[in-house]
Design a protein around this motif. Structure first.
Motif, PDB file in Angstrom:
ATOM      1  N   LEU A  98      89.720  52.833  74.053  1.00 17.60           N
ATOM      2  CA  LEU A  98      88.665  53.845  74.068  1.00 17.60           C
ATOM      3  C   LEU A  98      88.927  54.842  72.948  1.00 17.60           C
ATOM      4  CD1 LEU A  98      86.364  55.605  75.254  1.00 17.60           C
ATOM      5  CD2 LEU A  98      88.044  56.533  76.858  1.00 17.60           C
ATOM      6  N   VAL A  99      87.948  54.977  72.057  1.00 17.52           N
ATOM      7  CA  VAL A  99      88.045  55.958  70.971  1.00 17.52           C
ATOM      8  C   VAL A  99      86.986  57.018  71.225  1.00 17.52           C
ATOM      9  CG1 VAL A  99      87.925  56.358  68.493  1.00 17.52           C
ATOM     10  CG2 VAL A  99      88.849  54.199  69.352  1.00 17.52           C
ATOM     11  N   LYS A 100      87.420  58.240  71.449  1.00 12.84           N
ATOM     12  CA  LYS A 100      86.490  59.338  71.691  1.00 12.84           C
ATOM     13  C   LYS A 100      86.072  59.974  70.364  1.00 12.84           C
ATOM     14  CE  LYS A 100      88.076  60.448  76.350  1.00 12.84           C
ATOM     15  NZ  LYS A 100      88.579  61.502  77.268  1.00 12.84           N
ATOM     16  N   ILE A 123      89.945  44.669  61.825  1.00  5.89           N
ATOM     17  CA  ILE A 123      89.553  46.043  61.513  1.00  5.89           C
ATOM     18  C   ILE A 123      88.173  46.308  62.094  1.00  5.89           C
ATOM     19  CG2 ILE A 123      89.052  47.685  59.664  1.00  5.89           C
ATOM     20  CD1 ILE A 123      91.049  46.181  57.928  1.00  5.89           C
ATOM     21  N   ILE A 124      88.026  47.456  62.729  1.00  6.95           N
ATOM     22  CA  ILE A 124      86.725  47.862  63.241  1.00  6.95           C
ATOM     23  C   ILE A 124      86.246  49.096  62.477  1.00  6.95           C
ATOM     24  CG2 ILE A 124      87.146  46.941  65.544  1.00  6.95           C
ATOM     25  CD1 ILE A 124      87.635  49.861  66.474  1.00  6.95           C
ATOM     26  N   CYS A 156      78.345  63.552  60.008  1.00  2.39           N
ATOM     27  CA  CYS A 156      78.367  62.097  60.159  1.00  2.39           C
ATOM     28  C   CYS A 156      79.611  61.534  59.463  1.00  2.39           C
ATOM     29  CB  CYS A 156      77.099  61.496  59.553  1.00  2.39           C
ATOM     30  SG  CYS A 156      77.107  59.696  59.432  1.00  2.39           S
ATOM     31  N   PHE A 157      80.332  60.670  60.173  1.00  2.80           N
ATOM     32  CA  PHE A 157      81.530  60.039  59.611  1.00  2.80           C
ATOM     33  C   PHE A 157      81.473  58.532  59.832  1.00  2.80           C
ATOM     34  CE2 PHE A 157      83.229  64.333  60.226  1.00  2.80           C
ATOM     35  CZ  PHE A 157      83.947  64.522  59.051  1.00  2.80           C
ATOM     36  N   VAL A 158      82.123  57.780  58.920  1.00  3.85           N
ATOM     37  CA  VAL A 158      82.420  56.372  59.144  1.00  3.85           C
ATOM     38  C   VAL A 158      83.926  56.257  59.308  1.00  3.85           C
ATOM     39  CG1 VAL A 158      82.166  54.015  58.331  1.00  3.85           C
ATOM     40  CG2 VAL A 158      80.511  55.733  57.628  1.00  3.85           C
ATOM     41  N   SER A 159      84.363  55.710  60.441  1.00  6.61           N
ATOM     42  CA  SER A 159      85.794  55.613  60.740  1.00  6.61           C
ATOM     43  C   SER A 159      86.234  54.160  60.736  1.00  6.61           C
ATOM     44  CB  SER A 159      86.106  56.232  62.107  1.00  6.61           C
ATOM     45  OG  SER A 159      85.739  57.601  62.131  1.00  6.61           O
ATOM     46  N   PHE A 160      87.460  53.924  60.235  1.00  5.50           N
ATOM     47  CA  PHE A 160      88.036  52.580  60.168  1.00  5.50           C
ATOM     48  C   PHE A 160      89.357  52.566  60.936  1.00  5.50           C
ATOM     49  CE2 PHE A 160      85.281  52.976  56.557  1.00  5.50           C
ATOM     50  CZ  PHE A 160      84.738  51.724  56.350  1.00  5.50           C
ATOM     51  N   SER A 167      98.952  52.403  67.372  1.00  7.98           N
ATOM     52  CA  SER A 167      99.085  53.859  67.324  1.00  7.98           C
ATOM     53  C   SER A 167      97.811  54.531  66.815  1.00  7.98           C
ATOM     54  CB  SER A 167     100.275  54.258  66.443  1.00  7.98           C
ATOM     55  OG  SER A 167     100.049  53.870  65.090  1.00  7.98           O
ATOM     56  N   GLN A 168      97.043  53.843  65.995  1.00  3.57           N
ATOM     57  CA  GLN A 168      95.798  54.421  65.485  1.00  3.57           C
ATOM     58  C   GLN A 168      94.816  54.683  66.621  1.00  3.57           C
ATOM     59  OE1 GLN A 168      94.050  52.283  62.201  1.00  3.57           O
ATOM     60  NE2 GLN A 168      95.995  52.084  61.110  1.00  3.57           N
ATOM     61  N   ILE A 169      94.705  53.735  67.548  1.00  2.00           N
ATOM     62  CA  ILE A 169      93.817  53.896  68.693  1.00  2.00           C
ATOM     63  C   ILE A 169      94.376  54.939  69.657  1.00  2.00           C
ATOM     64  CG2 ILE A 169      92.777  52.758  70.688  1.00  2.00           C
ATOM     65  CD1 ILE A 169      91.506  51.780  68.186  1.00  2.00           C
ATOM     66  N   GLU A 170      95.676  54.839  69.933  1.00  2.71           N
ATOM     67  CA  GLU A 170      96.297  55.739  70.908  1.00  2.71           C
ATOM     68  C   GLU A 170      96.196  57.202  70.477  1.00  2.71           C
ATOM     69  OE1 GLU A 170     100.258  54.322  71.240  1.00  2.71           O
ATOM     70  OE2 GLU A 170      99.690  52.442  72.226  1.00  2.71           O
ATOM     71  N   ASN A 171      96.384  57.447  69.181  1.00  2.07           N
ATOM     72  CA  ASN A 171      96.358  58.818  68.664  1.00  2.07           C
ATOM     73  C   ASN A 171      94.986  59.229  68.147  1.00  2.07           C
ATOM     74  OD1 ASN A 171      99.154  58.944  69.153  1.00  2.07           O
ATOM     75  ND2 ASN A 171      99.595  58.053  67.126  1.00  2.07           N
ATOM     76  N   ASN A 172      94.025  58.284  68.218  1.00  2.00           N
ATOM     77  CA  ASN A 172      92.672  58.534  67.712  1.00  2.00           C
ATOM     78  C   ASN A 172      92.715  58.993  66.246  1.00  2.00           C
ATOM     79  OD1 ASN A 172      89.923  58.673  67.662  1.00  2.00           O
ATOM     80  ND2 ASN A 172      89.736  60.465  68.989  1.00  2.00           N
TER      81      ASN A 172
END
Length: 366
Positions: free
Chosen positions: A89-91, A107-108, A120-124, A131-136
């Motif tokens: 889950l990415v908030k 990669i999403i 507006c942002f585009v995030s990768f 750790s990228q998901i866990e730490n958002n």
């Protein structure tokens, strides 16, 4: 040809997408439900439950192990396709409008809306680094301050993404550096949808400016234009034929006051019937409400019982009285165009409301 009607949503569809093999169909709508269906018979395989707002986008990775969804509940979620379990889950600060897996499924990317004071942002995110998901903390975040992104897809080999904006602009952003590689503006209004060809050499855009346009994926060269008389909400390229399908539409109230045709119904008069009597009527170009304003508002669902074209009169039978708050729609069928000649050659009737998303089965036969 026998149509299969899938009934699994309470509100209007926002996107439909086949997996690569074409055995599964994923659908999302302006309700929190994410459905997956067997495409061969329309049986619902299951749902992915967890969102609390409208779901704007959905994608499946290369081998259909994972499903990605973006929602107006300010979240992007990763699911196990087989079990329906939420894996990540990415908030976000605002609604997630577009999302997608790269070619390898590692990669999403997703884009967020420009709203409530947020940009507006585009995030990768790289799924190989938990750790990228866990730490958002995405490995890259691209700001889009001028105009929000309304549709985005990955380019060939995951080297860049192609983004369509509310202003009608098209951009290429590098998936490695985040720099803007190309920028063009061929549309005059918002781009509603972008879909690539099967070999990812071309892509087609659908816009509110009543056109769909074909571009080269690498150079963004404009190749073809397909024109209609109504806003185009979605467009898709056939994987086996030189065919393009367009779906779209607008509110009946807007159409009847701005056009000499109802959507593309060849109607000169619209009759609204309730309990066998004429409730009211409209001629193209006539303004005004349909019924007295004191009537309580009702939902769109179930209003239209039958709509048929009799000579040049569109007869609409209603299940209850209309109110000024009703945004019911009258729209004809998806339209098929030839890819090279830009000429319409067919339609499939059956829809009453706007068509918000269209897709070809990977085998090109559905």
């Amino acid at each position: 040809m026998k149509p299969i009607l899938l009934q699994g949503h309470e509100r209007s569809i926002t996107q439909i997408k086949y997996n690569r093999e074409g055995d599964l169909l994923f659908t999302v709508a302006k309700d929190p439900i994410v459905n997956v269906w067997y495409s061969v018979n329309g049986e619902r395989l299951g749902t992915y439950n967890g969102h609390t707002g409208a779901v704007w986008c959905v994608d499946a990775d290369w081998d259909t192990r994972h499903v990605l969804t973006g929602s107006a509940d300010n979240s992007c979620r990763l699911w196990d396709c087989e079990t329906g379990k939420q894996l990540a889950l990415v908030k976000t600060s605002s609604a997630v409008r577009t999302c997608g897996f790269d070619f390898g499924g590692n990669i999403i990317m997703f884009s967020t809306d420009k709203q409530m004071g947020y940009q507006c942002f585009v995030s990768f995110f790289d799924l190989r680094d938990p750790s990228q998901i866990e730490n958002n903390e995405p490995y890259m975040k691209i700001p889009c301050s001028d105009s929000k992104i309304t549709s985005a897809v990955w380019g060939p080999l995951g080297e860049f993404i192609i983004a369509g904006h509310e202003s009608g602009e098209l951009n290429q952003f590098s998936a490695k550096s985040g720099e803007q590689l190309s920028n063009i503006k061929e549309h005059t209004k918002q781009i509603n949808d972008i879909q690539t060809s099967r070999d990812m050499t071309m892509f087609i855009t659908a816009s509110k400016d009543n056109t769909a346009k074909l571009f080269d994926c690498t150079t963004l060269e404009h190749l073809k234009t397909f024109r209609t008389e109504r806003p185009v909400n979605s467009a898709a390229l056939s994987p086996i034929f030189d065919h393009v399908v367009l779906g779209g539409g607008q509110e009946a109230m807007d159409v009847t006051t701005t056009s000499t045709r109802i959507g593309k119904f060849e109607a000169r008069l619209v009759l609204f019937l309730w309990q066998g009597r004429v409730l009211t009527w409209r001629t193209p170009g006539s303004p005004g409400v349909l019924v007295p304003e004191h009537l309580s508002p009702g939902s769109v669902g179930g209003v239209i019982k039958l709509a048929e074209l009799f000579e040049e009169t569109l007869i609409v039978s209603l299940t209850r009285l209309l109110t000024p708050c009703d945004n019911f729609n009258l729209l004809p069928s998806p339209r098929f165009f030839h890819l090279a000649f830009e000429e319409e050659f067919g339609r499939v009737k059956g829809h009453f409301g706007p068509i918000n998303s269209v897709a070809f089965h990977p085998d090109g036969k559905r």
